[in-house]
Design an enzyme around this catalytic site. Structure first.
Site, mmCIF file in Angstrom:
data_model
loop_
_atom_site.group_PDB
_atom_site.id
_atom_site.type_symbol
_atom_site.label_atom_id
_atom_site.label_comp_id
_atom_site.label_asym_id
_atom_site.label_seq_id
_atom_site.Cartn_x
_atom_site.Cartn_y
_atom_site.Cartn_z
ATOM 1 C CD GLN A 49 -4.447 4.949 -3.448
ATOM 2 O OE1 GLN A 49 -4.345 5.555 -2.394
ATOM 3 N NE2 GLN A 49 -5.377 4.060 -3.645
ATOM 4 C CG PHE A 50 -0.209 -0.502 -3.218
ATOM 5 C CD1 PHE A 50 -0.582 -1.661 -3.881
ATOM 6 C CD2 PHE A 50 -0.796 -0.211 -1.992
ATOM 7 C CE1 PHE A 50 -1.531 -2.516 -3.333
ATOM 8 C CE2 PHE A 50 -1.734 -1.056 -1.436
ATOM 9 C CZ PHE A 50 -2.109 -2.211 -2.110
ATOM 10 C CB THR A 51 -4.495 0.686 -5.589
ATOM 11 O OG1 THR A 51 -4.828 2.039 -5.296
ATOM 12 C CG2 THR A 51 -4.517 -0.143 -4.318
#
Length: 140
Positions: A73-75
């Protein structure tokens, strides 16, 4: 490295309508990687996830042999301080992040966890039924 850990009665990840990972009665973990992260952070966060007393009766996933669904989950590294459009500059690029997300999964497995995963870089649908709800942010 950051992780959002949630207790779930069930969780699943699908990619293009195909289930790629699913668990029951365990932890859904969203993990993000930044530029300065390495194997030490991956091992640290894996052990923290596995031993975190977030399950019922103050037990950990390791106490209950609870499964883990790990989703990249890069966010989690979004910077929203300016304007309305998040900046992703703090998120590590794929060549750095993907091996470290894999290292978290491997470290969890080495600790004895049953780990299911999403698909790195794919457009994923994540469904979960949270219990509690218990949601913890881990960061190193």
């Amino acid at each position: 490295m950051r992780a959002v850990v949630q207790t779930v009665s069930e969780a699943e990840v699908t990619v293009k309508e195909e289930r790629v990972g699913a668990i029951r009665d365990g932890l859904l973990v969203l993990v993000g990687v930044t530029h300065s992260d390495g194997l030490d952070e991956a091992r640290w966060i894996a052990e923290k996830i596995w031993k975190l007393r977030i399950m019922g009766d103050e037990q950990s996933a390791s106490d209950l042999d609870a499964p883990i669904l790990l989703v990249s989950q890069f966010t989690l590294y979004a910077d929203t301080r300016k304007g309305r459009r998040p900046s992703w500059n703090a998120a590590a690029p794929r060549p750095v992040a993907e091996p470290l997300v894999d290292a978290v999964a491997a470290a969890l497995r080495d600790l004895g966890a049953h780990v299911e995963t999403g698909e790195f870089g794919a457009m994923m649908e994540v469904r979960s039924v949270n219990v509690g709800p218990n949601t913890i942010l881990l960061e190193r």
